[in-house]
Design a protein around this motif. Structure first.
Motif, short mmCIF file in Angstrom:
data_model
loop_
_atom_site.label_atom_id
_atom_site.label_comp_id
_atom_site.label_asym_id
_atom_site.label_seq_id
_atom_site.Cartn_x
_atom_site.Cartn_y
_atom_site.Cartn_z
N MET A 103 0.82 -1.20 0.00
CA MET A 103 0.00 0.00 0.00
C MET A 103 0.86 1.25 0.00
SD MET A 103 -3.02 -0.99 -0.37
CE MET A 103 -3.82 0.60 -0.25
N GLN A 104 2.02 1.21 0.64
CA GLN A 104 2.92 2.36 0.60
C GLN A 104 3.32 2.68 -0.84
OE1 GLN A 104 6.03 0.91 3.16
NE2 GLN A 104 5.24 1.99 4.94
N PHE A 105 3.64 1.65 -1.59
CA PHE A 105 4.01 1.86 -2.99
C PHE A 105 2.84 2.39 -3.80
CE2 PHE A 105 7.46 -1.10 -1.86
CZ PHE A 105 8.52 -0.30 -2.24
N PHE A 106 1.65 1.86 -3.53
CA PHE A 106 0.47 2.33 -4.27
C PHE A 106 0.24 3.82 -4.01
CE2 PHE A 106 -4.02 3.48 -4.11
CZ PHE A 106 -4.38 3.26 -5.43
N PHE A 107 0.27 4.23 -2.76
CA PHE A 107 -0.01 5.63 -2.44
C PHE A 107 1.12 6.54 -2.91
CE2 PHE A 107 -2.87 3.72 0.87
CZ PHE A 107 -4.05 4.14 0.27
N HIS A 108 2.34 6.02 -2.92
CA HIS A 108 3.45 6.82 -3.45
C HIS A 108 3.25 7.07 -4.94
CE1 HIS A 108 7.47 8.42 -3.92
NE2 HIS A 108 7.69 7.57 -4.91
#
Length: 200
Positions: A103-108
């Motif tokens: 999810m961190q990568f998605f939001f980034h």
């Protein structure tokens, strides 16, 4: 100009896919803090120049990572289709709670799409539909019609993603999951119990 949404065509797909699998393992372990071409190259025993050759820019590689993770996750969760919207919410939440770097990568990547919308147009256009379809399947027969089912599926996606942002920012799992429980209770009353009393 290449975008993060397009696989490079200049190298056999098998080699780039092999590298991508290893890269995903690394970034899931290190999170965004470890996401640089130099760091990845060192872990892989190659050079950042070779990573650029296989994947293009850092943004292009990030796009490949996010798409691959998302596609694999959708397929994995859809392989055992949930019977109710609450089951679907639980499956989604439990997966991402155990894989927060995803999810961190998605939001980034989402934030990057705000900065350069033309470059990330395909990401923006596909960031919602796969998950709407996933939640929509568990709502069939539990809503008045298909249009309502799709609207509710989109609401569910927006809510669980919003709560996931809360969890990533605050780390307050207790209160975030309390709110998730309240949301599931609302869904259960309106789209699970309601379908049983309405005969479909």
């Amino acid at each position: 100009m290449l975008t993060p949404d397009r696989k490079p065509s200049r190298e056999p797909a098998a080699k780039s896919d092999e590298l991508l699998g290893k890269i995903i393992e690394i970034v899931r372990r290190t999170g965004l803090a470890g996401f640089s071409l130099d760091t990845l190259a060192a872990e892989l025993g190659t050079s950042s120049r070779m990573l650029v050759y296989y994947f293009g820019s850092k943004d292009e590689l990030l796009g490949r990572i996010v798409y691959t993770i998302r596609d694999d996750t959708v397929k994995a969760l859809a392989s055992a289709p949930p019977s109710t919207i609450v089951d679907a919410i639980d499956a989604w939440w439990n997966y991402y709670r155990a894989n927060l770097p995803d999810m961190q990568f998605f939001f980034h990547l989402t934030s990057r799409s705000f900065e350069e919308p033309d470059k990330f147009r395909e990401f923006s256009s596909t960031a919602v539909e796969q998950w709407v379809a996933y939640f929509h399947r568990s709502l069939q027969g539990a809503c008045r019609d298909d249009e309502e089912a799709r609207a509710v599926a989109r609401l569910v996606l927006a809510t669980v993603r919003g709560l996931m942002v809360d969890l990533l920012i605050t780390g307050d799992r207790q209160h975030v999951e309390q709110s998730l429980g309240e949301f599931k209770s609302l869904m259960r009353k309106s789209h699970v119990e309601g379908s049983a009393t309405s005969g479909g």
